[in-house]
Design a protein around this motif. Structure first.
Motif, PDB file in Angstrom:
ATOM      1  N   TRP A  64    -104.335  -6.252  37.781  1.00 16.27           N
ATOM      2  CA  TRP A  64    -103.973  -7.525  37.154  1.00 16.27           C
ATOM      3  C   TRP A  64    -102.585  -7.263  36.381  1.00 16.27           C
ATOM      4  O   TRP A  64    -102.371  -6.211  35.941  1.00 16.27           O
ATOM      5  CB  TRP A  64    -105.079  -7.670  36.084  1.00 16.27           C
ATOM      6  CG  TRP A  64    -106.235  -8.346  36.428  1.00 16.27           C
ATOM      7  CD1 TRP A  64    -106.423  -8.788  37.656  1.00 16.27           C
ATOM      8  CD2 TRP A  64    -107.507  -8.568  35.822  1.00 16.27           C
ATOM      9  NE1 TRP A  64    -107.840  -9.372  38.075  1.00 16.27           N
ATOM     10  CE2 TRP A  64    -108.384  -9.126  36.748  1.00 16.27           C
ATOM     11  CE3 TRP A  64    -107.694  -8.359  34.484  1.00 16.27           C
ATOM     12  CZ2 TRP A  64    -109.700  -9.493  36.293  1.00 16.27           C
ATOM     13  CZ3 TRP A  64    -109.177  -8.697  33.968  1.00 16.27           C
ATOM     14  CH2 TRP A  64    -110.074  -9.234  34.785  1.00 16.27           C
ATOM     15  N   LYS A  68    -101.718 -12.023  33.101  1.00 16.37           N
ATOM     16  CA  LYS A  68    -103.281 -12.280  33.566  1.00 16.37           C
ATOM     17  C   LYS A  68    -104.067 -11.632  32.379  1.00 16.37           C
ATOM     18  O   LYS A  68    -105.000 -12.465  31.717  1.00 16.37           O
ATOM     19  CB  LYS A  68    -103.599 -11.967  34.907  1.00 16.37           C
ATOM     20  CG  LYS A  68    -105.128 -11.723  35.068  1.00 16.37           C
ATOM     21  CD  LYS A  68    -105.578 -12.917  35.395  1.00 16.37           C
ATOM     22  CE  LYS A  68    -106.924 -12.725  35.884  1.00 16.37           C
ATOM     23  NZ  LYS A  68    -107.661 -14.182  36.217  1.00 16.37           N
ATOM     24  N   GLU A 231    -107.533 -14.925  41.920  1.00 16.34           N
ATOM     25  CA  GLU A 231    -106.688 -15.431  40.833  1.00 16.34           C
ATOM     26  C   GLU A 231    -105.642 -16.855  41.452  1.00 16.34           C
ATOM     27  O   GLU A 231    -105.772 -17.637  40.395  1.00 16.34           O
ATOM     28  CB  GLU A 231    -105.340 -14.333  40.510  1.00 16.34           C
ATOM     29  CG  GLU A 231    -105.719 -13.461  39.994  1.00 16.34           C
ATOM     30  CD  GLU A 231    -104.997 -12.306  39.469  1.00 16.34           C
ATOM     31  OE1 GLU A 231    -103.718 -12.645  39.366  1.00 16.34           O
ATOM     32  OE2 GLU A 231    -105.038 -11.019  39.573  1.00 16.34           O
TER      33      GLU A 231
END
Length: 658
Positions: A64, A68, A231
């Motif tokens: 990540w 994020k 994502e």
């Protein structure tokens, strides 16, 4: 050894969802409820909770970005940290994963507790590693709204799931043991030319080190690719929501989205049909059908193949007497053998007969129509592609119109989405280079795994030759080839079996409008369809996963978001009856609209071993719903409330958080 993985519960604090702790076992018991239903209104953080479960179980949060991570901080809260903890049992041994957030630094860290040991980082036990990765976790932490991903080869690796669940990797491990045995013999052997042997060993070791490095890169890229896809799906939802804030443009965009989705499905189906027809050469080359029919006519005219084969005369040359009754001597035998060469063998006769049959089957009738019809089909496909592209252009124009309004949130989501898609593209291109087919003369600088395997085999042969272990090397290759073929055969038999079992279950679930599973490769392929309705796709997914989990010695929990949302009311009871047979433990996240024709049937099918939880934010408008509940029925945190019980669950009619 069989493996039983049980989800005991989880807790969250400092994140976008309300602080909460969910326990999946009855009081004073370590055995979880057979079914747990967690009802959460939209806006409560249901998606965040599911994503946290996936990330904590798969190690995906290691990839990540700081952006994020910061998005997971509770809105309007200045808290510096957050935490998500998942508690599991693996064959009755406690296993805990912690995900610790530092929002100020944009950082997230794992901690693993297993047995008596605690380690900083994501360290699942070795026997769990093949299950706790993003690709596999997505199968048992399943989003019902994204069931269509199982039909997308870019999103799913179904064959790898079959390999893991049915332990086919054991055959690969045995093959590695054979290889290691040869390597140990070659390592200890001597050679007349020590310098030459050292050079060959060094060349082999360099190639092996490079292959190991590239293989690790491949695994990391697959991990990143799976995470980027998740994502992208999340950011696309947020981007669509931001686009739709302008009601006029939003409604037009929604209409276009439906039209574009339908157009994509139609194009995919037509492309599939076109590719299938391209396998017939008479459709690609003008007049080929007529030429092939001329070939068949000439073969018939020449009476080829003859009804008598070469083998008949070979057998006659060995007989004591000719078929006419005369005795056979050496001269006549040789004459028969010489003339036998003028006749075709059985294999050649079979091939010619097969060719003639196929020509008659595929080239008969109007011979000019094959080429003509195919090119008409290509023109129709081009029209469909143009229509789809026109919809894309129209959608892009609307997006540009909306972006010109100067919405900073929308621009931020657009930038984030474009960045993720670019990163996914880089991952995909790099994987294509690593996984491509080998060239005839590979260079040692290659990053292609197949070429590296080719170079390693040659280098191993050089070492084997220098150490006089070539015979052992050949035996090792035979053993590895047998094991590889056994692996392929087992996978193929399992594939056929799972397809048959899945189709049987689909027939039960979709008796009014059945679809059929045609194949399982990296994804599921439906028979004669480029796609299916959301309800059909979800039913196919349940049928496939039920077959997969039921036929494995391993037991995994099944965690589902929106288990019934896309299902027709007449299908929901059938799915509810199926769920208890899916696995030993079922956990579902629902909203109130999913209860109808689903919850009561599931309650009976699970022998009433169901825990009902309702989770919502603590607000002034919600206080009257829970403050009069008995203390043992409720659990509250600073900003969240969980209420236990079927009656409250069934009476709770809030779709959206207020």
């Amino acid at each position: 050894m069989s493996l039983q993985l049980t989800l005991l519960g989880w807790s969250a604090s400092g994140l976008r969802c309300p602080d909460h702790e969910v326990r999946l076992c009855p009081p004073n018991s370590s055995t979880p409820y057979r079914v747990t239903l967690v009802q959460m209104p939209n806006g409560t953080g249901k998606t965040t909770t599911l994503n946290m479960l996936r990330a904590t179980l798969s190690g995906a949060a290691r990839q990540w970005s700081p952006e994020k991570i910061s998005e997971l901080r509770r809105s309007g809260d200045s808290t510096e940290s957050g935490k998500f903890i998942v508690k599991l049992a693996i064959n009755d041994n406690l296993l805990t994963f912690e995900l610790n957030f530092n929002f100020n630094k944009g950082r997230v860290d794992y901690r693993t507790s297993y047995g008596a040991g605690i380690q900083d980082g994501f360290f699942p036990p070795p026997k769990l590693r093949k299950f706790l990765n993003p690709a596999f976790v997505n199968l048992f932490v399943f989003d019902g709204e994204l069931a269509n991903n199982l039909l997308d080869y870019k999103q799913t690796r179904a064959r790898e799931a079959i390999d893991s669940l049915f332990q086919l990797s054991l055959l690969e491990e045995v093959a590695k043991a054979f290889q290691k045995n040869w390597e140990s013999h070659a390592e200890t052997a001597t050679s007349k030319s020590a310098q030459g042997l050292t050079r060959r060993r060094n060349a082999l070791n360099r190639l092996k080190e490079k292959r190991e490095k590239v293989k690790k890169e491949q695994d990391d890229l697959h991990l990143k690719k799976a995470q980027f896809k998740l994502e992208i799906q999340e950011v696309e939802k947020e981007y669509e929501a931001a686009l739709s804030k302008d009601k006029n443009i939003g409604s037009r965009l929604q209409t276009l989205k439906v039209q574009l989705d339908n157009a994509e499905q139609v194009v995919a189906l037509e492309v599939q049909k076109t590719i299938e027809k391209m396998r017939d050469p008479q459709r690609l080359i003008p007049n080929l059908a007529a030429s092939l029919m001329d070939l068949k006519f000439n073969l018939d005219k020449l009476k080829l193949p003859n009804s008598t084969s070469k083998e008949f005369f070979d057998e006659l040359a060995e007989a004591e007497e000719c078929i006419c009754g005369r005795s056979m001597d050496d001269e006549t035998r040789q004459a028969v053998r010489d003339r036998a060469k003028n006749y075709l063998g059985k294999d050649e006769v079979g091939v010619l007969n097969s060719i003639k049959t196929d020509i008659a089957t595929y080239c008969g009738g109007d011979m000019e129509s094959y080429y003509k019809e195919f090119h008409e089909q290509l023109q129709d496909l081009q029209k469909l592609i143009r229509a789809r592209d026109n919809l894309k252009t129209e959608r892009h124009s609307l997006e540009e119109e909306r972006l010109k309004q100067g919405d900073s949130e929308l621009e931020e989501k657009k930038t984030s989405l474009d960045h993720l898609k670019e990163e996914l593209k880089k991952c995909t291109e790099r994987l294509q280079e690593i996984e491509r087919s080998s060239h005839s003369k590979p260079s040692e600088n290659t990053d292609c795994l197949k070429e590296l395997d080719q170079l390693i085999k040659k280098a191993e042969d050089d070492v084997a030759e220098a150490t006089n272990t070539l015979k052992l090397k050949r035996k090792t290759e035979i053993a590895r080839k047998i094991l590889f073929e056994a692996h392929q055969q087992a996978r193929e038999e399992l594939r056929k079996f799972i397809i048959d079992e899945t189709n049987h279950r689909i027939t039960q679930l979709l008796s009014r409008d059945p679809v059929r599973l045609e194949d399982i490769q990296d994804s599921l392929k439906l028979q004669g369809r480029g796609g299916a309705s959301m309800g059909q796709t979800l039913s196919v997914s349940y049928a496939f996963l039920a077959t997969l989990f039921n036929r494995s010695d391993h037991q995994l929990p099944f965690i589902v978001d929106s288990p019934a949302g896309a299902l027709d009311l007449n299908v929901r009871p059938e799915v509810a009856r199926l769920i208890p047979s899916l696995c030993a433990q079922f956990v579902a996240f629902t909203i109130s609209s999913e209860r109808q024709s689903f919850v009561d049937v599931l309650h009976q099918a699970a022998s009433e071993q169901v825990q009902y939880l309702t989770l919502f934010r603590k607000t002034s408008r919600m206080n009257s719903l829970w403050q009069n509940m008995a203390p043992e029925q409720r659990a509250e945190t600073l900003n969240g409330v969980i209420v236990k019980g079927k009656d409250f669950f069934n009476c709770f009619d809030l779709e959206e958080e207020v």
